[in-house]
Motif scaffolding. Structure first.
Motif, PDB file in Angstrom:
ATOM      1  N   GLY A  95       0.871  -1.284   0.003  1.00 62.52           N
ATOM      2  CA  GLY A  95       0.050  -0.003  -0.057  1.00 62.52           C
ATOM      3  C   GLY A  95       0.612   1.231  -0.030  1.00 62.52           C
ATOM      4  O   GLY A  95       0.486   2.175  -0.712  1.00 62.52           O
ATOM      5  N   LEU A  96       1.887   1.133   0.683  1.00 68.13           N
ATOM      6  CA  LEU A  96       2.923   2.457   0.595  1.00 68.13           C
ATOM      7  C   LEU A  96       3.500   2.557  -0.629  1.00 68.13           C
ATOM      8  O   LEU A  96       3.604   3.713  -1.099  1.00 68.13           O
ATOM      9  CB  LEU A  96       3.989   2.231   1.880  1.00 68.13           C
ATOM     10  N   ALA A  97       3.926   1.561  -0.959  1.00 65.81           N
ATOM     11  CA  ALA A  97       4.629   1.649  -2.508  1.00 65.81           C
ATOM     12  C   ALA A  97       3.733   1.966  -3.551  1.00 65.81           C
ATOM     13  O   ALA A  97       3.745   2.913  -4.437  1.00 65.81           O
ATOM     14  CB  ALA A  97       5.322   0.255  -2.908  1.00 65.81           C
ATOM     15  N   ALA A  98       2.523   1.406  -3.456  1.00 65.80           N
ATOM     16  CA  ALA A  98       1.255   2.023  -4.438  1.00 65.80           C
ATOM     17  C   ALA A  98       1.007   3.404  -4.327  1.00 65.80           C
ATOM     18  O   ALA A  98       0.565   4.265  -5.464  1.00 65.80           O
ATOM     19  CB  ALA A  98      -0.166   1.112  -4.414  1.00 65.80           C
ATOM     20  N   ALA A  99       1.037   3.669  -3.157  1.00 70.31           N
ATOM     21  CA  ALA A  99       0.392   5.232  -2.915  1.00 70.31           C
ATOM     22  C   ALA A  99       1.807   6.427  -3.346  1.00 70.31           C
ATOM     23  O   ALA A  99       1.503   7.171  -4.055  1.00 70.31           O
ATOM     24  CB  ALA A  99       0.219   5.779  -1.333  1.00 70.31           C
ATOM     25  N   GLU A 100       2.856   5.731  -3.140  1.00 67.92           N
ATOM     26  CA  GLU A 100       4.041   6.631  -3.707  1.00 67.92           C
ATOM     27  C   GLU A 100       4.244   6.722  -5.236  1.00 67.92           C
ATOM     28  O   GLU A 100       4.479   7.531  -5.591  1.00 67.92           O
ATOM     29  CB  GLU A 100       5.354   5.909  -3.222  1.00 67.92           C
ATOM     30  N   ARG A 101       4.030   5.391  -5.851  1.00 69.36           N
ATOM     31  CA  ARG A 101       3.901   5.569  -7.327  1.00 69.36           C
ATOM     32  C   ARG A 101       2.764   6.345  -7.929  1.00 69.36           C
ATOM     33  O   ARG A 101       2.927   7.127  -8.706  1.00 69.36           O
ATOM     34  CB  ARG A 101       3.610   4.025  -7.821  1.00 69.36           C
ATOM     35  N   LEU A 102       1.687   6.469  -7.241  1.00 75.33           N
ATOM     36  CA  LEU A 102       0.531   7.034  -7.542  1.00 75.33           C
ATOM     37  C   LEU A 102       0.638   8.637  -7.464  1.00 75.33           C
ATOM     38  O   LEU A 102       0.641   9.405  -8.352  1.00 75.33           O
ATOM     39  CB  LEU A 102      -0.987   6.759  -6.792  1.00 75.33           C
ATOM     40  N   HIS A 103       1.203   9.146  -6.377  1.00 73.72           N
ATOM     41  CA  HIS A 103       1.790  10.433  -6.181  1.00 73.72           C
ATOM     42  C   HIS A 103       2.684  10.892  -7.209  1.00 73.72           C
ATOM     43  O   HIS A 103       2.733  11.948  -7.750  1.00 73.72           O
ATOM     44  CB  HIS A 103       2.229  10.576  -4.691  1.00 73.72           C
TER      45      HIS A 103
END
Length: 190
Positions: A95-103
């Motif tokens: 979830g952290l990695a997905a949020a960072e990629r999205l941002h």
């Protein structure tokens, strides 16, 4: 859940672009309120993120705090944007990695659009280290994408929570959430 703040004295187009790019929160701020700290760069040197001296976007390659502050002081206004995501527990690495990629995807798009609006005269500051390339060319070869590399607010010596406060936004959105923040500096009337 978009909450875009439109101060009357700031060009609404950058904030409108933030909305179009999907940021959960965005707000304008007076860039003269930014405070640059050598201590933040000292945290970079502690290398907790394992990127110090390994990327063109990170210290020491991105320049000294003095040089970066001088660059940032050329701009009078800023827009802070945030991506806020809910996590599945405290150890949700995916979830952290997905949020960072999205941002980072949102911010890359917003930065390109803001540069067009400002005729190239704006200063994007990203979140975290550059992740454009699997392996950075630093220090042996020039950056492959210098026009797309944005040192983070921390690399500039800024405390992200303080920039959020300056923009009137929260830094922390509660348990089970993560927020990523970036900003773009520009001059009034762009």
């Amino acid at each position: 859940m978009t909450d875009i703040i439109f101060p009357a004295d700031v060009p609404g187009r950058i904030l409108a672009l933030a909305r179009e790019n999907g940021f959960e929160y965005a707000a304008a701020f007076d860039a003269s309120g930014l405070v640059f700290h050598d201590e933040v760069r000292a945290m970079c040197a502690a290398d907790r993120c394992r990127r110090y001296n390994k990327s063109w976007a990170c210290p020491p390659a991105c320049g000294s705090v003095v040089a970066l502050e001088r660059r940032a002081r050329a701009y009078s206004r800023g827009v802070l944007v945030q991506t806020v995501a809910e996590l599945d527990g405290d150890f949700d690495a995916e979830g952290l990695a997905a949020a960072e990629r999205l941002h980072k995807r949102r911010f890359a798009s917003l930065s390109r659009q803001a540069k067009l609006l400002a005729h190239g005269d704006c200063l994007p500051m990203g979140a975290g280290s550059c992740t454009l390339c699997v392996k950075c060319t630093y220090p042996s070869r020039p950056c492959r994408h210098p026009e797309r590399v944005y040192p983070s607010m921390e690399a500039y010596g800024l405390i992200v929570a303080d920039v959020c406060k300056l923009a009137g936004l929260r830094y922390y959105y509660g348990p089970g959430s993560i927020s990523y923040a970036s900003c773009i500096l520009f001059n009034q009337g762009e």
